[in-house]
Design a protein around this motif. Structure first.
Motif, short mmCIF file in Angstrom:
data_model
loop_
_atom_site.label_atom_id
_atom_site.label_comp_id
_atom_site.label_asym_id
_atom_site.label_seq_id
_atom_site.Cartn_x
_atom_site.Cartn_y
_atom_site.Cartn_z
N ASP A 20 1.44 11.59 7.17
CA ASP A 20 1.48 12.59 8.24
C ASP A 20 0.18 12.54 9.05
O ASP A 20 0.20 12.52 10.28
N SER A 21 -0.94 12.48 8.36
CA SER A 21 -2.25 12.41 9.03
C SER A 21 -2.38 11.13 9.84
O SER A 21 -2.89 11.14 10.97
N LEU A 22 -1.93 10.01 9.29
CA LEU A 22 -2.00 8.73 9.98
C LEU A 22 -1.18 8.75 11.26
O LEU A 22 -1.63 8.30 12.32
N VAL A 23 0.03 9.30 11.21
CA VAL A 23 0.90 9.36 12.39
C VAL A 23 0.25 10.22 13.47
O VAL A 23 0.23 9.85 14.65
N ARG A 24 -0.33 11.35 13.09
CA ARG A 24 -0.99 12.22 14.06
C ARG A 24 -2.18 11.51 14.72
O ARG A 24 -2.38 11.61 15.93
N LYS A 25 -2.94 10.77 13.93
CA LYS A 25 -4.08 10.02 14.48
C LYS A 25 -3.60 8.93 15.44
O LYS A 25 -4.23 8.69 16.47
N MET B 105 0.85 -1.17 0.00
CA MET B 105 0.00 0.00 0.00
C MET B 105 0.89 1.22 0.00
O MET B 105 1.74 1.38 0.85
N THR B 106 0.70 2.10 -0.96
CA THR B 106 1.50 3.31 -1.01
C THR B 106 0.64 4.47 -0.57
O THR B 106 -0.52 4.60 -0.96
N GLN B 107 1.24 5.32 0.25
CA GLN B 107 0.55 6.50 0.74
C GLN B 107 1.40 7.70 0.44
O GLN B 107 2.63 7.65 0.48
N GLY B 108 0.74 8.83 0.17
CA GLY B 108 1.46 10.08 0.00
C GLY B 108 1.92 10.60 1.34
O GLY B 108 1.49 10.15 2.40
N ALA B 109 2.80 11.62 1.29
CA ALA B 109 3.34 12.20 2.51
C ALA B 109 2.23 12.78 3.39
O ALA B 109 2.26 12.65 4.61
N GLY B 110 1.25 13.40 2.78
CA GLY B 110 0.14 13.99 3.55
C GLY B 110 -0.68 12.94 4.27
O GLY B 110 -1.08 13.13 5.43
N GLU B 111 -0.93 11.81 3.59
CA GLU B 111 -1.69 10.72 4.22
C GLU B 111 -0.91 10.11 5.37
O GLU B 111 -1.48 9.82 6.42
#
Length: 194
Positions: free
Chosen positions: A9-14, A1-7
């Motif tokens: 970043d959001s995942l880490v914050r969550k 699964m590839t995620q962009g940097a924004g995704e």
């Protein structure tokens, strides 16, 4: 699964927020543990402040986790297929959460050995769950009857063997890394009852 940097970043914050909440900690408590101000932590969780690598390290430590676990994105392999050992009639499932742990499903038809010399001892820890029937767990000089839907946990440095208790039984065994080494095929063979 590839995620962009924004995704990512959001995942880490969550994850940071979810781990804080799971611990029952307020923003103030985690901020104190991480040596951040509560307002900085709030802005980090809400995406209003850049999350620097040094802050990520500090937050991972404060949350008793690793950076790897905070940034892990691979969830493609949620389903784990068993590896079949046809020669021994066993199925094994690797567990990713704990490196080196192994799950083994086994049908046992023989009683445990009467001879203590046939019991094994090795470093590690094992868990046993009986799916059907009755298993007999020999630990040193003690004999335990483990019925369907019951479980047992034991250190494998105690001489041990597992057998059926009056008919076939199906079990799931879970072995930590050290216990798994004691059950590897290149070791002296366990009887089917261990």
């Amino acid at each position: 699964m590839t995620q962009g940097a924004g995704e990512l970043d959001s995942l880490v914050r969550k994850r940071i927020r979810a781990l804080r909440v799971a611990q029952g900690w307020s923003l103030d408590e985690l901020a104190t543990r991480a040596r951040l101000s509560p307002s900085s932590l709030s802005r980090i969780e809400n995406g209003q402040r850049r999350l620097a690598l040094d802050q990520l390290v500090t937050l991972a430590r404060a949350l008793d986790t690793s950076i790897d676990q905070l940034v892990e994105t691979d969830t493609d392999d949620v389903i784990v297929n068993p590896m079949i050992d046809g020669a021994h009639g066993l199925m094994r499932w690797p567990i990713k959460a704990e490196p080196g742990m192994t799950v083994l499903r086994q049908r046992i038809t023989d009683p445990p050995p009467d001879n203590p010399a046939r019991m094994r001892a090795h470093p590690g820890r094992e868990w046993l769950v009986v799916l059907s029937g009755v298993a007999v767990l020999m630990l040193g000089n003690r004999r335990f009857r483990v019925e369907a839907n019951q479980a047992a946990e034991f250190p494998t440095m105690v001489p041990h063997a597992i057998g059926s208790g009056g008919g076939p039984c199906e079990i799931i065994g879970i072995f930590d890394r050290e216990a798994r080494r004691g059950h590897e095929p290149d070791k002296p063979a366990h009887s089917e009852s261990d």
